[in-house]
Design a protein around this motif. Structure first.
Motif, PDB file in Angstrom:
ATOM      1  N   VAL A 192      -7.512   8.161  -5.362  1.00 20.89           N
ATOM      2  CA  VAL A 192      -6.898   8.397  -4.116  1.00 20.89           C
ATOM      3  C   VAL A 192      -7.167   7.653  -3.060  1.00 20.89           C
ATOM      4  CG1 VAL A 192      -5.813   9.825  -2.582  1.00 20.89           C
ATOM      5  CG2 VAL A 192      -5.507  10.453  -4.639  1.00 20.89           C
ATOM      6  N   ILE A 193      -8.752   7.620  -2.813  1.00 24.49           N
ATOM      7  CA  ILE A 193      -9.276   6.902  -1.807  1.00 24.49           C
ATOM      8  C   ILE A 193      -9.173   5.508  -1.831  1.00 24.49           C
ATOM      9  CG2 ILE A 193     -11.838   6.642  -0.780  1.00 24.49           C
ATOM     10  CD1 ILE A 193     -12.348   9.283  -1.539  1.00 24.49           C
ATOM     11  N   VAL A 194      -9.528   5.093  -3.302  1.00 24.12           N
ATOM     12  CA  VAL A 194      -9.206   3.391  -3.585  1.00 24.12           C
ATOM     13  C   VAL A 194      -7.918   3.091  -3.285  1.00 24.12           C
ATOM     14  CG1 VAL A 194      -9.341   1.803  -5.396  1.00 24.12           C
ATOM     15  CG2 VAL A 194     -11.261   3.581  -5.024  1.00 24.12           C
ATOM     16  N   LEU A 195      -6.947   3.723  -3.756  1.00 26.89           N
ATOM     17  CA  LEU A 195      -5.305   3.545  -3.235  1.00 26.89           C
ATOM     18  C   LEU A 195      -5.129   3.623  -2.089  1.00 26.89           C
ATOM     19  CD1 LEU A 195      -2.602   2.971  -4.548  1.00 26.89           C
ATOM     20  CD2 LEU A 195      -2.342   5.512  -4.693  1.00 26.89           C
ATOM     21  N   ALA A 196      -5.746   4.387  -1.120  1.00 32.95           N
ATOM     22  CA  ALA A 196      -5.478   4.421   0.105  1.00 32.95           C
ATOM     23  C   ALA A 196      -6.143   3.146   0.926  1.00 32.95           C
ATOM     24  CB  ALA A 196      -5.857   5.781   0.848  1.00 32.95           C
ATOM     25  N   ALA A 197      -7.393   3.047   0.588  1.00 28.02           N
ATOM     26  CA  ALA A 197      -7.992   1.662   1.160  1.00 28.02           C
ATOM     27  C   ALA A 197      -7.133   0.612   0.668  1.00 28.02           C
ATOM     28  CB  ALA A 197      -9.460   1.797   0.622  1.00 28.02           C
ATOM     29  N   LEU A 198      -6.570   0.351  -0.307  1.00 28.29           N
ATOM     30  CA  LEU A 198      -5.944  -0.910  -0.621  1.00 28.29           C
ATOM     31  C   LEU A 198      -4.531  -0.804   0.089  1.00 28.29           C
ATOM     32  CD1 LEU A 198      -6.575  -1.081  -4.394  1.00 28.29           C
ATOM     33  CD2 LEU A 198      -7.475  -2.552  -2.635  1.00 28.29           C
ATOM     34  N   ASP A 199      -4.109   0.279   0.390  1.00 32.17           N
ATOM     35  CA  ASP A 199      -2.941   0.718   0.863  1.00 32.17           C
ATOM     36  C   ASP A 199      -2.694   0.342   2.322  1.00 32.17           C
ATOM     37  OD1 ASP A 199      -0.561   0.771  -0.892  1.00 32.17           O
ATOM     38  OD2 ASP A 199      -0.400   2.956  -0.749  1.00 32.17           O
ATOM     39  N   VAL A 200      -3.703   0.388   3.167  1.00 33.16           N
ATOM     40  CA  VAL A 200      -3.628   0.218   4.599  1.00 33.16           C
ATOM     41  C   VAL A 200      -3.510  -1.227   5.068  1.00 33.16           C
ATOM     42  CG1 VAL A 200      -5.394  -0.195   6.386  1.00 33.16           C
ATOM     43  CG2 VAL A 200      -5.645   1.906   5.027  1.00 33.16           C
ATOM     44  N   GLY A 201      -3.885  -2.201   4.013  1.00 31.35           N
ATOM     45  CA  GLY A 201      -3.443  -3.617   4.303  1.00 31.35           C
ATOM     46  C   GLY A 201      -1.959  -3.610   4.009  1.00 31.35           C
ATOM     47  N   LYS A 202      -1.435  -3.266   3.111  1.00 30.35           N
ATOM     48  CA  LYS A 202       0.168  -3.353   2.702  1.00 30.35           C
ATOM     49  C   LYS A 202       0.819  -2.639   3.931  1.00 30.35           C
ATOM     50  CE  LYS A 202      -0.702  -3.166  -2.083  1.00 30.35           C
ATOM     51  NZ  LYS A 202      -0.571  -2.492  -3.547  1.00 30.35           N
ATOM     52  N   ILE A 203       0.288  -1.444   4.532  1.00 29.60           N
ATOM     53  CA  ILE A 203       1.079  -0.668   5.442  1.00 29.60           C
ATOM     54  C   ILE A 203       1.142  -1.561   6.758  1.00 29.60           C
ATOM     55  CG2 ILE A 203       1.016   1.470   6.793  1.00 29.60           C
ATOM     56  CD1 ILE A 203       0.235   3.097   4.362  1.00 29.60           C
ATOM     57  N   ILE A 204      -0.065  -2.035   6.979  1.00 29.73           N
ATOM     58  CA  ILE A 204      -0.269  -2.776   8.458  1.00 29.73           C
ATOM     59  C   ILE A 204       0.982  -4.104   8.170  1.00 29.73           C
ATOM     60  CG2 ILE A 204      -1.643  -4.554   9.677  1.00 29.73           C
ATOM     61  CD1 ILE A 204      -3.790  -2.545   8.845  1.00 29.73           C
ATOM     62  N   LEU A 205       0.861  -4.738   7.232  1.00 32.22           N
ATOM     63  CA  LEU A 205       1.976  -5.837   6.968  1.00 32.22           C
ATOM     64  C   LEU A 205       3.387  -5.271   6.839  1.00 32.22           C
ATOM     65  CD1 LEU A 205       0.329  -7.978   3.871  1.00 32.22           C
ATOM     66  CD2 LEU A 205       0.581  -8.719   6.389  1.00 32.22           C
ATOM     67  N   THR A 206       3.459  -4.073   6.473  1.00 28.22           N
ATOM     68  CA  THR A 206       4.828  -3.368   6.502  1.00 28.22           C
ATOM     69  C   THR A 206       5.460  -3.043   7.953  1.00 28.22           C
ATOM     70  OG1 THR A 206       4.524  -2.488   4.385  1.00 28.22           O
ATOM     71  CG2 THR A 206       6.341  -1.659   5.825  1.00 28.22           C
TER      72      THR A 206
END
Length: 273
Positions: A192-206
Motif C-alpha cells: 500500500v505504501i509503494v502504491l501510494a508513493a507511485l500514485d502521488v505523481g498520477k494524482i498530481i497529473l490528474t
C-alpha cells in the motif's frame, strides 16, 4: 555500480528533489512577499527581476509567488487524496478478501464496473457532473482511485488468509477484527505504501489536467494546471507562462516516481502489481 546501488541512488535523487520542492514551498513566501492574487495591469508580462524572480503574468501577478502557492495547493490536495483513498480502499479490500462470500462478490462487481472505464475519463465525467470546484475535483478523484487500493489489498488478503499464522489465530479464538488489524494489516502495508508513493505523481497529473480543462481550481487560485490554462493564449509571445508550471509539474511527478520505484525495490513488492 551494482543494480541495488543504482536503485538507491535514484531514490535519493527523488528524495532530494522532493525535499527541495518542499523547502521552496515553505520558505518561498518569506523570500518574495508578493501577493499572488493581486493584479497589477501596469506590471503585466514583466521579465524576471529582483522583485519578480520569474517575472509576471498577463495580469501583473508574481509568477514565483503563484508557483509557490500553487505547490501548496497541488501537493496538499494530492496528499489529502492519497490518505483518504487509502482510508477507504484498504478496509474495504481487507474485509472483502477475508470475509468472502456474497459481500466479496458484490464488492468485486462494483470494482469491476467502475474500473471498466479509464480513470481519467471517469474523473472528467464526475467532475463535469458535480461542477468545477476544488472540492468536486477531489471527490471525482476519490471515487475512481479507491478501486486500485481495494483490489490490491483484496488480492493480498486472499493469499495470506490461508497461511499458517492466520489459521493459528483462528484456532486460538481470535476475533475477525483482531485477525484483520493485527495479523493481516501489517502484511499489506508495504504494498500500500509503494502504491501510494507511485500514485502521488498520477494524482498530481490528474489534478493539473482537470484544472487545465477548467474542471478543478478556478481563478484566481494559482493551481499549476490552472496556470497552464491561463498562459495558453500567450504561449507564442511569452512561453514562460506555461513553461514554469509545466516544469514544476514534471519535476514533482519525476521525484514521486523515483521515490515510489525505490520503495518498491527496497520493500520487494514488485510481484504485487
Amino acid at each position: 555500480m551494482s543494480i541495488r546501488r543504482k536503485q538507491d541512488s535514484m531514490m535519493m535523487y527523488g528524495l532530494c528533489l522532493m525535499g527541495l520542492i518542499v523547502l521552496v514551498t515553505l520558505i518561498g513566501p518569506y523570500l518574495v512577499q508578493n501577493d499572488p492574487h493581486i493584479a497589477r495591469m501596469d506590471e503585466r508580462l514583466l521579465p524576471p527581476s529582483w522583485n519578480y524572480p520569474l517575472g509576471t503574468d498577463h495580469l501583473g501577478r508574481c509568477l514565483f509567488s503563484r508557483l509557490v502557492e500553487g505547490a501548496q495547493i497541488t501537493l496538499g490536495i494530492s496528499m489529502l487524496v492519497i490518505v483518504t483513498v487509502a482510508v477507504i480502499g484498504v478496509p474495504l479490500g481487507l474485509i472483502s478478501g477475508y470475509v468472502g462470500g456474497r459481500l466479496d462478490a458484490v464488492m468485486m462487481r462494483l470494482v469491476d464496473g467502475v474500473g471498466a472505464l479509464p480513470e481519467f475519463i471517469l474523473a472528467i465525467a464526475i467532475a463535469g457532473f458535480l461542477g468545477p470546484t476544488l472540492l468536486n475535483m477531489m471527490l471525482s478523484i476519490l471515487l475512481v482511485k479507491w478501486i486500485g487500493y481495494a483490489r490490491v489489498v483484496r488480492s493480498i488478503v486472499l493469499s495470506e488468509k490461508e497461511k499458517e499464522y492466520v489459521l493459528a489465530a483462528r484456532v486460538a479464538g481470535s476475533s475477525t477484527w483482531t485477525i484483520l488489524w493485527r495479523h493481516l494489516l501489517p502484511q499489506i502495508m508495504s504494498p500500500v505504501i509503494v502504491l501510494a508513493a507511485l500514485d502521488v505523481g498520477k494524482i498530481i497529473l490528474t489534478i493539473s489536467s482537470l484544472s487545465y480543462l477548467g474542471l478543478g481550481a478556478q481563478p484566481p487560485a494559482p493551481e499549476w494546471g490552472a496556470m497552464l490554462n491561463d498562459g495558453r493564449p500567450y504561449f507564442q509571445t511569452v512561453p514562460t507562462l506555461m513553461l514554469y508550471p509545466g516544469i514544476a509539474i514534471m519535476v514533482v511527478v519525476i521525484s514521486c516516481n523515483l521515490i515510489g520505484e525505490g520503495l518498491r525495490d527496497r520493500l520487494d513488492v514488485r510481484n504485487r502489481f
